[in-house]
Design a protein around this motif. Structure first.
Motif, PDB file in Angstrom:
ATOM      1  N   GLN A   5       0.844  -1.191   0.000  1.00  0.00           N
ATOM      2  CA  GLN A   5       0.000   0.000   0.000  1.00  0.00           C
ATOM      3  C   GLN A   5       0.881   1.242   0.000  1.00  0.00           C
ATOM      4  N   LEU A   6       0.715   2.068  -1.013  1.00  0.00           N
ATOM      5  CA  LEU A   6       1.499   3.281  -1.152  1.00  0.00           C
ATOM      6  C   LEU A   6       0.801   4.501  -0.576  1.00  0.00           C
ATOM      7  N   ASP A  57       2.755   7.053   1.761  1.00  0.00           N
ATOM      8  CA  ASP A  57       3.754   6.367   2.588  1.00  0.00           C
ATOM      9  C   ASP A  57       5.089   6.390   1.847  1.00  0.00           C
ATOM     10  N   PHE A  58       5.871   7.431   2.091  1.00  0.00           N
ATOM     11  CA  PHE A  58       7.135   7.565   1.385  1.00  0.00           C
ATOM     12  C   PHE A  58       8.174   6.557   1.856  1.00  0.00           C
ATOM     13  N   SER A  59       7.924   5.890   2.972  1.00  0.00           N
ATOM     14  CA  SER A  59       8.848   4.835   3.385  1.00  0.00           C
ATOM     15  C   SER A  59       8.794   3.651   2.445  1.00  0.00           C
ATOM     16  N   GLY A  83      18.571   4.700  -4.034  1.00  0.00           N
ATOM     17  CA  GLY A  83      18.974   3.811  -2.957  1.00  0.00           C
ATOM     18  C   GLY A  83      18.544   4.271  -1.591  1.00  0.00           C
ATOM     19  N   ALA A  84      17.909   5.430  -1.466  1.00  0.00           N
ATOM     20  CA  ALA A  84      17.492   5.946  -0.162  1.00  0.00           C
ATOM     21  C   ALA A  84      16.009   5.719   0.013  1.00  0.00           C
ATOM     22  N   SER A  85      15.571   5.445   1.221  1.00  0.00           N
ATOM     23  CA  SER A  85      14.154   5.252   1.492  1.00  0.00           C
ATOM     24  C   SER A  85      13.657   6.393   2.362  1.00  0.00           C
ATOM     25  N   VAL A 128       9.316  11.328  -8.384  1.00  0.00           N
ATOM     26  CA  VAL A 128      10.015  10.252  -7.697  1.00  0.00           C
ATOM     27  C   VAL A 128       9.847   8.979  -8.514  1.00  0.00           C
ATOM     28  N   SER A 129      10.940   8.316  -8.837  1.00  0.00           N
ATOM     29  CA  SER A 129      10.891   7.051  -9.553  1.00  0.00           C
ATOM     30  C   SER A 129      11.346   5.939  -8.629  1.00  0.00           C
ATOM     31  N   TRP A 130      10.708   4.816  -8.717  1.00  0.00           N
ATOM     32  CA  TRP A 130      11.008   3.697  -7.816  1.00  0.00           C
ATOM     33  C   TRP A 130      10.799   2.415  -8.580  1.00  0.00           C
ATOM     34  N   SER A 131      11.673   1.473  -8.419  1.00  0.00           N
ATOM     35  CA  SER A 131      11.492   0.165  -9.040  1.00  0.00           C
ATOM     36  C   SER A 131      11.682  -0.901  -7.988  1.00  0.00           C
ATOM     37  N   GLY A 132      10.909  -1.959  -8.106  1.00  0.00           N
ATOM     38  CA  GLY A 132      10.984  -3.033  -7.133  1.00  0.00           C
ATOM     39  C   GLY A 132      11.237  -4.355  -7.823  1.00  0.00           C
ATOM     40  N   SER A 133      11.725  -5.311  -7.075  1.00  0.00           N
ATOM     41  CA  SER A 133      12.024  -6.616  -7.647  1.00  0.00           C
ATOM     42  C   SER A 133      11.187  -7.724  -7.038  1.00  0.00           C
TER      43      SER A 133
END
Length: 407
Positions: A16-17, A43-45, A51-53, A63-68
């Motif tokens: 949940q973002l 929820d910016f965490s 590399g920073a949370s 803001v760009s974010w990628s997950g694996s």
């Protein structure tokens, strides 16, 4: 820009973002709607940049974010300032719906939990927008126009919308009468981004019945044509009606999201499926439909009932045939409603549950035919209608049909 009346949640897979009851909503004709979440509700965490949370972006930053993890592949874009520079909006962020799943809780104040549904955003709009579209108003002698609305994904006016608008126009012309029947053939596509003109011609106006020719036009081109027959009230001499089908009640059926908040649809056995890999079944779909709030206007109630008559008959015809589904419509296959014939048997209340039984009785030669009925929750027969539609391949010369406009 206005406050969005429903709670919204943004998800990336099962993460949940954001969740908020205070989103702002940007709704522009011809464009998918946008939701803007208050920064305090994001929820910016859960977001990572360089590399920073927990990075809290500044106004104007993307803001760009990628997950694996499972369901988290790809790129997530959180735009803290809206991309449209004409909108001045601080302390809010919006998610790219192509990367993030956004769900809205379709709940009216004071409703029971069983009446709450979750729908995907962006939606086509709210039931109030559909009512505005159907509520055609006089713009001249026997001429009526309604508001245009499209989200840009498929800006083609539904045939059943034109039928419903013709009924509303007829009842605006003769407000002391009720609908007996309405028939309309759909001749060419109409652009949903532009207003549609409903033009009536009074064929007769007797003591008991009023007959009207009805045409839908854009740029003086006929898009649909038909008739509407109205009647005066009369006492019963005889009365009977076919029994209702043996169908579970609305709360025993599966909710269906068709992109309109404020309208509830529940389908028996989840029979309405769009993919070619859907399970096969009989050429029949039973669907309960209800609008949460409708003005106390008989014309609007009948118009809304008519507007849904074009939604499921093709799906019912496809159901027995493996490997073919509505998701191929306007891309690999040419599908569309050609004509609807509707008879009204009682006083319609679109804000109460109505059961639509769609039964496809024939398919062949590129055409389908359906014979359908509408019952209220008490089993009373309220309307009957038939639908003729096409299901065929595109001509060979059409190599890449435009899915937005193709029939």
């Amino acid at each position: 820009m206005e406050r969005y009346p429903y709670q919204a949640t943004a998800w990336l897979g099962d993460v949940q973002l954001a969740r908020s009851d205070g989103c702002l909503w940007h709704d522009e004709l011809g464009q998918p709607a946008e939701l803007f979440f208050p920064v305090a509700d994001i929820d910016f965490s859960s977001l990572k940049t360089d590399g920073a949370s927990g990075h809290h972006p500044r106004y104007g930053e993307t803001v760009s974010w990628s997950g694996s993890g499972p369901g988290q592949q790809g790129l997530l874009a959180v735009i803290v300032a809206p991309p449209n520079p004409s909108i001045v909006l601080k302390d809010h962020g919006t998610f790219d719906p192509g990367c993030v799943r956004i769900e809205v809780v379709d709940r009216a104040p004071g409703v029971e939990p069983r009446d709450v549904n979750v729908k995907s955003f962006p939606t086509w709009g709210d039931a109030t927008h559909l009512i505005e579209v159907m509520d055609v108003q006089p713009t001249g002698s026997l001429r009526f126009t309604g508001l245009a609305r499209t989200d840009g994904y498929r800006p083609v006016v539904e045939g059943s919308q034109m039928l419903g608008q013709a009924i509303v126009a007829a009842l605006r012309h003769a407000p002391n009468r009720r609908v007996v029947s309405a028939h309309m053939a759909f001749l060419r596509a109409a652009d949903a981004a532009r207003p549609l003109l409903i033009q009536l011609e009074e064929l007769s106006a007797g003591r008991s019945f009023t007959g009207l020719a009805a045409r839908a036009l854009q740029d003086e081109r006929f898009c649909a044509a038909g008739t509407v027959l109205l009647r005066s009230a009369a006492p019963d001499l005889i009365r009977h009606a076919v029994d209702p089908p043996d169908v579970p009640g609305p709360y025993e059926c599966v909710p269906l999201d068709m992109g309109v908040t404020g309208r509830d649809i529940r389908v028996r056995e989840a029979a309405y499926a769009s993919g070619p890999d859907a399970p096969v079944g009989p050429p029949q779909i039973d669907a309960w439909v209800r609008f949460r709030q409708v003005p106390d206007d008989e014309a609007i109630h009948v118009g809304l009932m008519a507007q849904f008559t074009g939604h499921m008959s093709i799906a019912a015809a496809l159901r027995p045939h493996a490997g073919i589904g509505q998701s191929e419509a306007h891309r690999a296959l040419s599908m569309g409603i050609n004509a609807i014939s509707l008879s009204v048997h009682g006083e319609i209340r679109a804000d109460q549950w109505l059961l639509y039984r769609h039964l496809s009785t024939s398919a062949g030669d590129g055409m389908t035919h359906s014979e359908c009925r509408v019952h209220d929750e008490h089993g009373q027969l309220m309307a009957s209608f038939s639908v003729d539609a096409m299901v065929r391949s595109f001509p060979q010369e059409v190599q890449t049909p435009d899915a937005r406009m193709a029939m």
